[in-house]
Design an enzyme around this catalytic site. Structure first.
Site, mmCIF file in Angstrom:
data_model
loop_
_atom_site.group_PDB
_atom_site.id
_atom_site.type_symbol
_atom_site.label_atom_id
_atom_site.label_comp_id
_atom_site.label_asym_id
_atom_site.label_seq_id
_atom_site.Cartn_x
_atom_site.Cartn_y
_atom_site.Cartn_z
ATOM 1 N N ASP A 8 3.772 -23.847 -26.731
ATOM 2 C CA ASP A 8 3.318 -25.079 -27.378
ATOM 3 C C ASP A 8 4.547 -25.812 -27.897
ATOM 4 O O ASP A 8 5.116 -25.447 -28.926
ATOM 5 C CB ASP A 8 2.348 -24.748 -28.516
ATOM 6 C CG ASP A 8 2.024 -25.957 -29.389
ATOM 7 O OD1 ASP A 8 2.170 -27.091 -28.906
ATOM 8 O OD2 ASP A 8 1.622 -25.749 -30.561
ATOM 9 N N ASN A 11 6.340 -31.098 -32.261
ATOM 10 C CA ASN A 11 7.352 -32.037 -32.738
ATOM 11 C C ASN A 11 8.546 -31.349 -33.375
ATOM 12 O O ASN A 11 9.683 -31.785 -33.193
ATOM 13 C CB ASN A 11 6.721 -33.002 -33.748
ATOM 14 C CG ASN A 11 5.784 -33.988 -33.095
ATOM 15 O OD1 ASN A 11 6.182 -34.752 -32.244
ATOM 16 N ND2 ASN A 11 4.520 -33.948 -33.488
ATOM 17 N N VAL A 103 -1.822 -33.417 -26.333
ATOM 18 C CA VAL A 103 -2.334 -32.202 -25.702
ATOM 19 C C VAL A 103 -2.544 -31.091 -26.719
ATOM 20 O O VAL A 103 -3.416 -30.222 -26.528
ATOM 21 C CB VAL A 103 -1.388 -31.749 -24.568
ATOM 22 C CG1 VAL A 103 -0.053 -31.255 -25.115
ATOM 23 C CG2 VAL A 103 -2.048 -30.691 -23.692
ATOM 24 N N ASP A 104 -1.794 -31.082 -27.826
ATOM 25 C CA ASP A 104 -2.001 -30.065 -28.849
ATOM 26 C C ASP A 104 -3.356 -30.238 -29.524
ATOM 27 O O ASP A 104 -4.076 -29.249 -29.757
ATOM 28 C CB ASP A 104 -0.864 -30.082 -29.874
ATOM 29 C CG ASP A 104 -0.569 -31.465 -30.430
ATOM 30 O OD1 ASP A 104 -1.084 -32.471 -29.897
ATOM 31 O OD2 ASP A 104 0.197 -31.550 -31.419
ATOM 32 N N ASP A 125 -5.177 -29.605 -38.463
ATOM 33 C CA ASP A 125 -3.883 -29.087 -38.011
ATOM 34 C C ASP A 125 -2.799 -29.730 -38.876
ATOM 35 O O ASP A 125 -2.630 -30.948 -38.867
ATOM 36 C CB ASP A 125 -3.674 -29.434 -36.536
ATOM 37 C CG ASP A 125 -2.453 -28.748 -35.923
ATOM 38 O OD1 ASP A 125 -1.521 -28.407 -36.677
ATOM 39 O OD2 ASP A 125 -2.422 -28.567 -34.698
#
EC number: 2.7.1.33
Length: 249
Positions: A8, A11, A103-104, A125
């Protein structure tokens, strides 16, 4: 039983873990700052050759190409890149333009839905940015909200003030009795309050007994300040990426 390496590329950090077909384990992370390829090589040194290497990335092509080069050099294994789609794993993407959804976030709502397909889900999140997403029964992804994370909030405050304190440590009680504690408490409690409000605004009245999931690098610090019942799921994005890869073949 599969043996997949899931990556994953967020950032601030690159998170990784092994997927055995049921759960993610042997997780870790490296920061993008410094020699991240060398740190990743060291972290993966003892790992047996995975059958598949899967990545979801918010970064541009150069980062993905660097990860593929590492995978091919170490294991001779190509990279499977997961991207956001209009529908997958029983979830319908409610964005007007599905390609705009990170996509996360897509992986996290897919993982939440697959854990309980008939339930409402609220996914919080908390990383560099804080996101709140809602998916309804039968995989109806409704959309979400994006808010600055702890560090972005602190940096914004620091750009106009001097002597910004560290955000490390527990959330301080309010009202604070020193300027460093007032800043730390304001940022932490302020973000928690924003997330509580976003959650209450986004869940519709018909969302009875919703499942609440908490993930991301800073989520653990906020969990005591969020409504009870939020389940700490640190590997939710990795799990979702694995499920998306499995469906893709």
């Amino acid at each position: 039983m599969p043996h997949w390496l899931i990556l994953d590329a967020g950032n601030s950090r690159l998170k990784f873990g092994l997927w055995d077909g049921h759960r993610v384990h042997a997780t870790g992370a490296v920061s993008w700052s410094g020699d991240w390829p060398g740190e990743l090589d060291m972290a993966l040194a003892a790992m047996a050759r995975p059958e598949r290497v899967v990545v979801g990335s918010v970064h541009q092509t150069a980062t993905v190409e660097a990860l593929e080069a590492i995978s091919r050099r170490r294991w001779g294994c190509p990279l499977t890149r997961i991207t956001t789609t209009a529908a997958a794993c029983g979830v319908q993407n409610g964005y007007r333009d599905y390609r705009q959804l990170g996509v996360d976030r897509w992986a996290a709502v897919v993982a939440a839905h697959l854990r309980a397909p008939e339930a409402w889900h609220l996914v919080i999140d908390v990383g560099t940015a804080a996101t709140v997403d809602v998916v309804g029964p039968r995989g109806d992804y409704r959309g979400g909200a994006i808010f600055p994370g702890l560090r972005l909030l602190a940096d914004a405050l620091g750009s106009g003030t001097a002597g910004l304190p560290s955000l490390a440590g527990e959330a301080v009680p309010l009202p604070a009795r020193s300027t460093p504690d007032a800043i730390r408490g304001g940022v932490v409690h302020g973000l928690a309050g924003a997330l509580r409000h976003l959650a209450s605004e986004m869940l519709p009245a018909e969302a009875v007994r919703p499942r609440r999931w908490l993930t991301g690098g800073d989520a653990g610090r906020l969990q005591p300040l969020l409504p009870q019942g939020a389940v700490w799921a640190p590997d939710l994005v990795l799990e979702g990426l694995a499920q998306l890869a499995r469906e893709s073949g």
